[in-house]
Design an enzyme around this catalytic site. Structure first.
Site, PDB file in Angstrom:
ATOM      1  N   THR A  86      35.738  42.010  34.026  1.00  0.00           N
ATOM      2  CA  THR A  86      36.874  42.281  33.133  1.00  0.00           C
ATOM      3  C   THR A  86      36.891  41.277  31.981  1.00  0.00           C
ATOM      4  OG1 THR A  86      38.106  42.873  35.142  1.00  0.00           O
ATOM      5  CG2 THR A  86      39.370  42.716  33.109  1.00  0.00           C
ATOM      6  N   SER A 103      39.569  31.282  33.356  1.00  0.00           N
ATOM      7  CA  SER A 103      40.980  31.605  33.131  1.00  0.00           C
ATOM      8  C   SER A 103      41.910  30.978  34.162  1.00  0.00           C
ATOM      9  CB  SER A 103      41.132  33.125  33.092  1.00  0.00           C
ATOM     10  OG  SER A 103      42.429  33.462  32.716  1.00  0.00           O
ATOM     11  N   HIS A 104      42.595  31.823  34.926  1.00  0.00           N
ATOM     12  CA  HIS A 104      43.621  31.348  35.861  1.00  0.00           C
ATOM     13  C   HIS A 104      43.035  31.040  37.237  1.00  0.00           C
ATOM     14  CE1 HIS A 104      42.900  35.566  35.861  1.00  0.00           C
ATOM     15  NE2 HIS A 104      43.215  35.581  37.135  1.00  0.00           N
ATOM     16  N   LYS A 129      32.267  33.397  28.667  1.00  0.00           N
ATOM     17  CA  LYS A 129      32.645  34.638  27.982  1.00  0.00           C
ATOM     18  C   LYS A 129      32.116  34.602  26.563  1.00  0.00           C
ATOM     19  CE  LYS A 129      37.012  35.537  26.852  1.00  0.00           C
ATOM     20  NZ  LYS A 129      38.360  36.070  26.804  1.00  0.00           N
ATOM     21  N   ASP A 177      48.276  29.470  31.501  1.00  0.00           N
ATOM     22  CA  ASP A 177      47.227  29.398  32.521  1.00  0.00           C
ATOM     23  C   ASP A 177      46.095  28.438  32.148  1.00  0.00           C
ATOM     24  OD1 ASP A 177      46.052  30.926  30.531  1.00  0.00           O
ATOM     25  OD2 ASP A 177      44.870  32.094  31.939  1.00  0.00           O
ATOM     26  N   ASP A 180      43.182  28.602  30.676  1.00  0.00           N
ATOM     27  CA  ASP A 180      42.601  28.594  29.331  1.00  0.00           C
ATOM     28  C   ASP A 180      43.614  28.926  28.240  1.00  0.00           C
ATOM     29  OD1 ASP A 180      42.761  31.196  30.282  1.00  0.00           O
ATOM     30  OD2 ASP A 180      41.146  31.897  28.999  1.00  0.00           O
ATOM     31  N   ASP A 217      45.689  31.554  27.657  1.00  0.00           N
ATOM     32  CA  ASP A 217      45.985  32.867  27.072  1.00  0.00           C
ATOM     33  C   ASP A 217      47.091  33.621  27.802  1.00  0.00           C
ATOM     34  OD1 ASP A 217      44.453  33.399  29.282  1.00  0.00           O
ATOM     35  OD2 ASP A 217      42.939  34.615  28.242  1.00  0.00           O
ATOM     36  N   ARG A 218      47.465  33.161  28.997  1.00  0.00           N
ATOM     37  CA  ARG A 218      48.537  33.863  29.715  1.00  0.00           C
ATOM     38  C   ARG A 218      49.872  33.146  29.534  1.00  0.00           C
ATOM     39  NH1 ARG A 218      46.593  36.320  35.442  1.00  0.00           N
ATOM     40  NH2 ARG A 218      44.773  37.397  34.637  1.00  0.00           N
ATOM     41  N   THR A 278      42.313  48.035  31.743  1.00  0.00           N
ATOM     42  CA  THR A 278      42.605  46.618  31.960  1.00  0.00           C
ATOM     43  C   THR A 278      41.570  45.734  31.266  1.00  0.00           C
ATOM     44  OG1 THR A 278      43.609  47.140  34.063  1.00  0.00           O
ATOM     45  CG2 THR A 278      42.820  44.893  33.782  1.00  0.00           C
ATOM     46  N   GLU A 332      49.598  42.993  28.742  1.00  0.00           N
ATOM     47  CA  GLU A 332      49.167  43.389  30.078  1.00  0.00           C
ATOM     48  C   GLU A 332      50.169  42.860  31.097  1.00  0.00           C
ATOM     49  OE1 GLU A 332      44.788  43.835  30.886  1.00  0.00           O
ATOM     50  OE2 GLU A 332      44.827  41.896  29.897  1.00  0.00           O
ATOM     51  N   SER A 361      49.567  41.429  33.665  1.00  0.00           N
ATOM     52  CA  SER A 361      49.060  40.196  34.261  1.00  0.00           C
ATOM     53  C   SER A 361      49.379  38.979  33.408  1.00  0.00           C
ATOM     54  CB  SER A 361      47.556  40.326  34.451  1.00  0.00           C
ATOM     55  OG  SER A 361      46.941  40.669  33.219  1.00  0.00           O
ATOM     56  N   ARG A 403      44.320  45.778  43.844  1.00  0.00           N
ATOM     57  CA  ARG A 403      45.599  45.588  43.161  1.00  0.00           C
ATOM     58  C   ARG A 403      46.377  46.894  43.239  1.00  0.00           C
ATOM     59  NH1 ARG A 403      44.671  40.689  41.145  1.00  0.00           N
ATOM     60  NH2 ARG A 403      42.929  40.236  39.740  1.00  0.00           N
TER      61      ARG A 403
HETATM   62  C1  G1P Z   1      42.761  40.347  35.578  1.00  0.00           C
HETATM   63  C2  G1P Z   1      43.991  41.047  35.068  1.00  0.00           C
HETATM   64  C3  G1P Z   1      43.717  41.629  33.692  1.00  0.00           C
HETATM   65  C4  G1P Z   1      43.239  40.540  32.745  1.00  0.00           C
HETATM   66  C5  G1P Z   1      42.064  39.811  33.362  1.00  0.00           C
HETATM   67  C6  G1P Z   1      41.630  38.617  32.513  1.00  0.00           C
HETATM   68  O1  G1P Z   1      41.692  41.268  35.706  1.00  0.00           O
HETATM   69  O2  G1P Z   1      44.415  42.041  35.956  1.00  0.00           O
HETATM   70  O3  G1P Z   1      44.885  42.242  33.210  1.00  0.00           O
HETATM   71  O4  G1P Z   1      42.866  41.084  31.517  1.00  0.00           O
HETATM   72  O5  G1P Z   1      42.392  39.334  34.665  1.00  0.00           O
HETATM   73  O6  G1P Z   1      42.649  37.682  32.363  1.00  0.00           O
HETATM   74  P1  G1P Z   1      41.291  41.976  37.093  1.00  0.00           P
HETATM   75  O7  G1P Z   1      41.028  40.866  38.078  1.00  0.00           O
HETATM   76  O8  G1P Z   1      42.474  42.781  37.512  1.00  0.00           O
HETATM   77  O9  G1P Z   1      40.091  42.812  36.770  1.00  0.00           O
HETATM   78 ZN    ZN Z   2      43.372  33.079  30.929  1.00  0.00          ZN
END
Ligand code: G1P
Ligand code: ZN
Length: 541
Positions: A18, A113-114, A126, A277, A279, A281-282, A344, A363, A365, A496
């Site tokens: 993703t 990310s998170h 990325k 989070d 990095d 972005d959240r 997503t 999103e 998330s 999910r």
């Molecule tokens: C998850 C979130 C999605 C977000 C991504 C990157 O992806 O659900 O909305 O864009 O992290 O931060 P997923 O693990 O569901 O594929």
């Molecule tokens: Zn992030």
């Protein structure tokens, strides 16, 4: 200094998910793992020769080593210049902005990310394209194809570059420009928002708490919120980025940012609370005594956008990922603007933003963003809310109460089942897929199904089609159920389940209670307990 051609062979499972390639840190540290992927990026984008890249990461464990490797590989493949954040740090939104501002050919962001960091945590890489956004599927598949054919990578034999001071350095023939990671981003925020109005709000005694979760936004939030806008010293907590995020899980939601939630639920808690989070972005938004779901936040932001200087002319449209609640659709309908439903992942918003078919995107998330960059942006969302509160002179609770009165309330929750067996997860999804044709008009847990399908997206700009993006089941009355498998996990599979119901009368219920029937329907349809042996979700947000 000489360039070495190192013989290598393809390493399995280097397919970006993703959001880039994410793996256990230890996997990234294995011989050639990082190098193979970086070389494949150069191949996938048609070579690095003569190009300018932006480079930075969220500071997690292995960031420093990885940055030096990428610099030596960029130089060996002929890149002209790399603009890198001081000490190798850049938040994802700041990197996106820098790519755009400097007209770079692309950028590499080192982050998971998170996901937790550290030797036992996760790492990620990325690639972003020249518009500042995550590489689209066409590019990520080219990169993936290259990982499957690689036989050699090129790297310069050179000592580490000192990234502790801003200025110009040299790696072989390539120029490395070390920049302050915060300055350009802060200037952009000042262009978008009414800093005067927000400063007045703090001046009047408004109290906030921003939890940087020991991650990258600490320095950004300190400078902007405390130094520029005058939030009381100490408003930003956990502000020093740490390689293992203080052993925490830098995901801004009520589970992982529990300290913040506890502080905000006190009768004398701050007026406004927020978190970001790993990095940057959240975002998570709270008022005293209230948590605003990301889907509601997007809807409220869309409804109030014209109060912000940068959006005062109105929005061209909005976009949300498919599992995100339908709350923003109601706002778009009232405003008479386009509302797009995308798969997503932020990469699907890029074309809409470039074509000015959407101004705000979000999103469920905890990601919200706008056309100011091509990534979601945590601190931007926080400033957006502060600017709206400053303009409306009301509390978060009042704002949301009025919003729900106007538009109705989409009660929403996501139930995650983490680390389940991949085969079981695929069977569960396959089972649902097989049932789809029989579902319309049937009654499940007392709810009538009005439509059921597997989401596929036809990009209105480039005509590309993306299939298999989650199972959607709509019930009469506006309730909805979505199932999909995560594309960012690094252990087993994560299921999910996205739950939503719509009400216009009772607007202050507990979300899990309001969703009771939808939760039951989810289990009946997917047989989650039976198939996975899990009695309850791992995480409820
Ligand atoms: C998850 C979130 C999605 C977000 C991504 C990157 O992806 O659900 O909305 O864009 O992290 O931060 P997923 O693990 O569901 O594929
Ligand atoms: Zn992030």
């Amino acid at each position: 200094m000489s360039i070495t051609n190192v013989k290598t062979s393809p390493i399995a499972n280097q397919k970006p998910g993703t959001s880039g390639l994410r793996k256990k840190t230890r996997v990234f540290q294995e011989p050639h793992f990082l190098e193979n992927f970086i070389q494949s990026i150069w191949t996938g984008i048609g070579g690095a020769q003569g190009k300018t890249f932006v480079l930075g990461g969220d500071g997690r464990f292995f960031n420093t080593e990885a940055i030096q490797i990428v610099l030596r590989m960029a130089s060996a493949s002929g890149a002209a210049r790399v603009i890198v954040g001081q000490n190798g740090l850049l938040s994802t939104p700041a990197a996106s902005h820098l790519i755009r501002k400097r007209g770079a050919d692309g950028g590499i962001i080192l982050s998971a990310s998170h996901n937790p960091g550290g030797p036992n945590g996760d790492f990620g890489v990325k690639y972003n394209i020249a518009n500042g956004g995550p590489a689209p599927e066409s590019v990520t598949s080219a990169i993936h194809a290259a990982t499957e054919e690689i036989s050699v990578f090129r790297i310069l034999e050179a000592p580490d570059v000192d990234l502790s001071l801003t200025g110009i350095a040299q790696v072989g023939r390539m120029e490395v420009e070390v920049v302050d990671p915060v300055a350009d981003y802060a200037a952009l925020m000042e262009e978008i928002f009414d800093f005067g109005a927000i400063a007045d709000l703090f001046e009047s005694g408004f109290r906030m708490r921003f939890d940087a979760m020991h991650a990258i936004t600490g320095p950004y939030a300190k400078l902007i919120l405390e130094n520029r806008l005058g939030a009381a010293k100490g408003s930003v907590v956990n502000a020093t980025p740490l390689p293992d995020f203080g052993q925490g899980h830098p995901d801004p939601n009520p589970i992982w940012a529990k300290d913040l939630v506890d502080a905000m639920m006190q009768p004398d808690g701050p007026d406004f609370g927020a978190a970001s989070d790993g990095d940057g972005d959240r975002n998570m938004i709270m008022g005293r005594g209230i948590y605003v779901t990301p889907s509601d936040s997007l809807a409220a932001m869309a409804a109030n956008a014209t109060l912000i200087p940068a959006y005062k002319g109105g929005l061209s449209g909005v976009a949300r990922s498919m599992p995100t609640s339908l709350a923003v659709d109601r706002v778009a309908e009232k405003l008479g603007i386009e509302c797009h439903e995308t798969p997503t992942g932020w990469k699907f918003f890029g074309n809409l933003l470039d074509a000015d078919r959407a101004t705000l995107c979000g999103e469920e998330s905890a990601g919200t963003g706008s056309n100011h960059i091509r990534e979601k942006d945590g601190l931007w969302a926080v400033l957006f809310w502060l600017n709206v509160l400053a303009a409306r002179k009301c509390s978060v609770t009042e704002l949301m109460a009025e919003h729900w009165k106007t538009y109705g309330r989409n009660y929403y929750s996501r139930h995650d089942y983490e680390g389940i067996d991949g085969g079981i997860a695929n069977d569960l999804m396959q089972g649902l897929r097989a049932k789809l044709p029989t579902l319309p008009d049937s009654i499940v847990a007392g709810l009538r199904v009005v439509a059921a399908d597997e989401f596929a997206y036809d990009d209105p700009i480039d005509g590309s089609r993306t299939e298999g993006q989650g199972i959607r089941i709509h019930f009469s009355g506006g309730a909805r159920l979505v199932f999909r498998l995560s594309g960012t996990g690094t252990v087993g599979a994560t299921l999910r389940v996205y739950l939503e119901t719509y009400e216009t009368d009772v607007l202050d219920r507990d979300a899990q209670e309001a969703l009771d029937a939808v939760i039951k329907a989810a289990d009946q349809l997917a047989m989650i307990v039976k198939r996975t042996g899990r009695k309850r979700p791992t995480v409820i947000t």
